[in-house]
Design a protein around this motif. Structure first.
Motif, mmCIF file in Angstrom:
data_model
loop_
_atom_site.group_PDB
_atom_site.id
_atom_site.type_symbol
_atom_site.label_atom_id
_atom_site.label_comp_id
_atom_site.label_asym_id
_atom_site.label_seq_id
_atom_site.Cartn_x
_atom_site.Cartn_y
_atom_site.Cartn_z
ATOM 1 N N MET A 1 52.798 -4.358 37.084
ATOM 2 C CA MET A 1 53.126 -5.918 37.213
ATOM 3 C C MET A 1 53.463 -5.888 37.653
ATOM 4 S SD MET A 1 52.085 -7.068 33.297
ATOM 5 C CE MET A 1 51.369 -5.692 32.587
ATOM 6 N N ASN A 2 53.872 -6.941 38.294
ATOM 7 C CA ASN A 2 55.383 -7.898 38.838
ATOM 8 C C ASN A 2 55.795 -9.423 37.852
ATOM 9 O OD1 ASN A 2 53.853 -10.318 39.341
ATOM 10 N ND2 ASN A 2 53.501 -9.476 41.412
ATOM 11 N N GLY B 1 53.188 -15.575 28.598
ATOM 12 C CA GLY B 1 53.781 -16.528 28.206
ATOM 13 C C GLY B 1 55.447 -17.293 28.236
ATOM 14 N N LEU B 2 56.207 -16.364 29.191
ATOM 15 C CA LEU B 2 57.480 -16.136 29.260
ATOM 16 C C LEU B 2 57.587 -16.922 30.489
ATOM 17 C CD1 LEU B 2 58.751 -12.836 27.843
ATOM 18 C CD2 LEU B 2 58.401 -15.264 26.883
ATOM 19 N N THR B 3 58.829 -17.692 30.435
ATOM 20 C CA THR B 3 58.904 -17.930 32.043
ATOM 21 C C THR B 3 60.359 -16.599 32.377
ATOM 22 O OG1 THR B 3 61.472 -18.951 31.528
ATOM 23 C CG2 THR B 3 59.272 -20.403 30.981
ATOM 24 N N PRO B 4 59.729 -16.282 34.438
ATOM 25 C CA PRO B 4 61.008 -15.605 34.714
ATOM 26 C C PRO B 4 62.279 -15.641 34.785
ATOM 27 C CG PRO B 4 59.018 -16.812 36.085
ATOM 28 C CD PRO B 4 59.227 -17.427 35.251
ATOM 29 N N ARG B 5 63.010 -17.069 33.782
ATOM 30 C CA ARG B 5 64.212 -16.792 33.806
ATOM 31 C C ARG B 5 64.091 -16.660 32.292
ATOM 32 N NH1 ARG B 5 67.276 -23.000 32.980
ATOM 33 N NH2 ARG B 5 69.865 -21.997 32.062
ATOM 34 N N ALA B 6 63.097 -16.947 31.843
ATOM 35 C CA ALA B 6 63.006 -16.275 29.960
ATOM 36 C C ALA B 6 63.466 -14.889 30.423
ATOM 37 C CB ALA B 6 62.707 -16.779 29.208
ATOM 38 N N ILE B 7 62.818 -14.325 30.942
ATOM 39 C CA ILE B 7 62.057 -12.441 31.074
ATOM 40 C C ILE B 7 64.062 -11.539 31.132
ATOM 41 C CG2 ILE B 7 61.327 -10.596 32.718
ATOM 42 C CD1 ILE B 7 59.199 -12.722 32.814
ATOM 43 N N ARG B 8 64.523 -12.729 32.831
ATOM 44 C CA ARG B 8 65.762 -12.209 32.807
ATOM 45 C C ARG B 8 66.940 -12.778 32.619
ATOM 46 N NH1 ARG B 8 64.395 -15.320 37.825
ATOM 47 N NH2 ARG B 8 63.234 -14.162 39.565
ATOM 48 N N PHE B 9 66.643 -13.367 31.188
ATOM 49 C CA PHE B 9 67.676 -13.809 30.245
ATOM 50 C C PHE B 9 67.939 -12.779 29.148
ATOM 51 C CE2 PHE B 9 69.116 -15.923 26.349
ATOM 52 C CZ PHE B 9 70.450 -15.756 26.405
ATOM 53 N N TYR B 10 66.642 -12.707 29.105
ATOM 54 C CA TYR B 10 66.663 -10.879 27.451
ATOM 55 C C TYR B 10 66.406 -9.536 28.639
ATOM 56 C CZ TYR B 10 63.108 -14.295 25.872
ATOM 57 O OH TYR B 10 63.170 -15.173 23.672
ATOM 58 N N LYS C 1 70.654 -9.241 28.398
ATOM 59 C CA LYS C 1 70.789 -9.324 26.876
ATOM 60 C C LYS C 1 70.778 -8.023 26.306
ATOM 61 C CE LYS C 1 72.907 -13.054 25.230
ATOM 62 N NZ LYS C 1 74.021 -12.955 25.048
ATOM 63 N N GLY C 2 70.114 -6.459 27.161
ATOM 64 C CA GLY C 2 69.686 -5.609 27.625
ATOM 65 C C GLY C 2 68.206 -5.555 25.941
ATOM 66 N N ILE C 3 66.887 -6.240 26.050
ATOM 67 C CA ILE C 3 66.585 -6.816 25.156
ATOM 68 C C ILE C 3 64.408 -6.632 25.856
ATOM 69 C CG2 ILE C 3 67.143 -7.671 23.112
ATOM 70 C CD1 ILE C 3 65.659 -9.801 23.748
ATOM 71 N N LEU C 4 64.958 -6.222 26.798
ATOM 72 C CA LEU C 4 64.195 -6.499 27.559
ATOM 73 C C LEU C 4 64.226 -4.991 28.943
ATOM 74 C CD1 LEU C 4 61.507 -6.598 27.925
ATOM 75 C CD2 LEU C 4 61.679 -8.610 29.408
ATOM 76 N N LYS C 5 63.816 -4.826 29.783
ATOM 77 C CA LYS C 5 64.299 -3.141 29.892
ATOM 78 C C LYS C 5 63.786 -3.117 31.235
ATOM 79 C CE LYS C 5 67.872 -1.877 27.956
ATOM 80 N NZ LYS C 5 68.543 0.141 26.953
ATOM 81 N N SER C 6 63.099 -3.988 32.491
ATOM 82 C CA SER C 6 61.845 -3.747 33.199
ATOM 83 C C SER C 6 62.378 -2.985 34.171
ATOM 84 C CB SER C 6 61.445 -5.187 34.007
ATOM 85 O OG SER C 6 63.312 -5.220 34.637
ATOM 86 N N ASP C 7 60.989 -2.087 34.542
ATOM 87 C CA ASP C 7 61.258 -1.294 35.506
ATOM 88 C C ASP C 7 61.477 -1.202 37.084
ATOM 89 O OD1 ASP C 7 60.699 1.223 33.216
ATOM 90 O OD2 ASP C 7 58.453 0.502 33.674
ATOM 91 N N ARG C 8 61.858 -0.462 37.991
ATOM 92 C CA ARG C 8 61.815 -0.942 39.142
ATOM 93 C C ARG C 8 60.997 -0.012 40.068
ATOM 94 N NH1 ARG C 8 65.627 -5.737 39.988
ATOM 95 N NH2 ARG C 8 66.691 -5.441 38.750
ATOM 96 N N ASN C 9 60.714 -1.090 41.195
ATOM 97 C CA ASN C 9 59.253 -0.120 42.112
ATOM 98 C C ASN C 9 60.807 0.602 42.789
ATOM 99 O OD1 ASN C 9 58.153 0.043 44.768
ATOM 100 N ND2 ASN C 9 57.057 -1.072 43.928
ATOM 101 N N GLY D 1 60.104 1.489 46.058
ATOM 102 C CA GLY D 1 60.223 1.124 47.692
ATOM 103 C C GLY D 1 60.845 -0.461 47.180
ATOM 104 N N ASN D 2 61.115 -0.736 46.835
ATOM 105 C CA ASN D 2 61.841 -2.233 46.944
ATOM 106 C C ASN D 2 62.196 -2.956 46.023
ATOM 107 O OD1 ASN D 2 60.183 -3.416 45.204
ATOM 108 N ND2 ASN D 2 58.278 -3.985 46.486
ATOM 109 N N GLN D 3 62.294 -1.822 45.226
ATOM 110 C CA GLN D 3 63.179 -2.739 44.110
ATOM 111 C C GLN D 3 62.950 -3.663 43.414
ATOM 112 O OE1 GLN D 3 66.051 -0.108 42.762
ATOM 113 N NE2 GLN D 3 64.966 1.510 44.077
ATOM 114 N N TYR D 4 61.571 -4.283 43.172
ATOM 115 C CA TYR D 4 61.480 -5.216 42.537
ATOM 116 C C TYR D 4 61.085 -4.912 41.098
ATOM 117 C CZ TYR D 4 60.634 -8.189 46.928
ATOM 118 O OH TYR D 4 60.856 -8.291 47.937
ATOM 119 N N ARG D 5 61.089 -6.051 40.413
ATOM 120 C CA ARG D 5 60.761 -5.874 39.050
ATOM 121 C C ARG D 5 59.764 -5.254 38.692
ATOM 122 N NH1 ARG D 5 64.195 -9.772 38.798
ATOM 123 N NH2 ARG D 5 66.466 -9.439 37.120
#
Length: 223
Positions: free
Chosen positions: A1-2, A11-20, A23-31, A33-37
């Motif tokens: 999911m994007n 229920g998190l805002t995109p801004r909160a997700i980026r902030f987390y 801080k290193g407590i949330l680590k997304s994967d990268r696509n 093909g396009n390097q999107y989260r």
């Protein structure tokens, strides 16, 4: 999911997700093909943990520190530890209350000159020896805290360690764990006195008493 879908589910805002993420407590994967989260169910679980800890009043830095030390940490696992600790405290409370009642009864019996029961005699003896044992343990522990000890001090430490064992024995009503504790103290004192063979023997005795505490059928005490 994007990130938009992830924000909708958590229920998190995109801004909160980026902030987390910063801080290193949330680590997304990268696509690739396009390097999107991209996010999956494990990320949702982490986000849920973060929200739960935030509701309890923990700061982001505190959460980051806790999850870094123990990634599997959860509210449920902490609650389990709290319940176990509370159960232990209740047992200690019951034991303390029982001890208070016994001590009050002993004081009353001794003041009125009544005959003491066997249990009261043991408690009376423990009170009689408590000052000597407290002094011996204090001297011994202070000596063990020092980096080195002189010959006289080493002998005095050994004497205090043996005194602790003798006093415990005279007090009566002790568990195998109590004897194990005394033999370990003796081993430490003998180690300082440069008596490794005797120290090893008392370590073996301590281990044997520990085994007896766990299994009363254990009988292999060193001779």
């Amino acid at each position: 999911m994007n990130i938009k879908q992830f924000a909708s589910k958590t229920g998190l805002t995109p801004r909160a997700i980026r902030f987390y993420e910063e801080k290193g407590i949330l680590k997304s994967d990268r696509n690739s093909g396009n390097q999107y989260r991209t996010f999956n169910q494990s990320h949702i679980q982490v986000a849920t943990k973060i929200s739960q800890f935030r509701h309890l009043g923990f700061s982001i830095d505190e959460i980051a520190t806790m999850l870094k030390a123990s990634p599997a940490l959860s509210i449920e696992s902490v609650q389990k530890n709290i319940k176990a600790n509370l159960k232990k405290l209740y047992k200690e409370k019951e034991a303390t209350e029982k001890r208070i009642q016994q001590t009050e009864a002993l004081l009353e019996a001794s003041q009125e000159g009544e005959g003491l029961s066997s249990a009261q005699k043991n408690l009376f003896k423990s009170m009689a020896y408590s000052d000597l044992r407290e002094w011996s343990l204090k001297y011994l522990n202070e000596g063990l805290k020092q980096k080195s000890n002189g010959p006289v001090e080493q002998l005095q430490m050994v004497a205090c360690a043996y005194a602790d064992l003798i006093v415990k024995h005279n007090m009566g009503g002790l568990k195998h764990a109590d004897y194990a504790e005394s033999h370990r103290l003796i081993a430490k004192a003998l180690g300082r006195a440069k008596e490794p063979k005797l120290a090893k023997r008392h370590e073996e005795l301590a281990e044997a008493y520990d085994n007896l505490e766990r299994d009363p059928a254990y009988y292999d005490l060193p001779v």
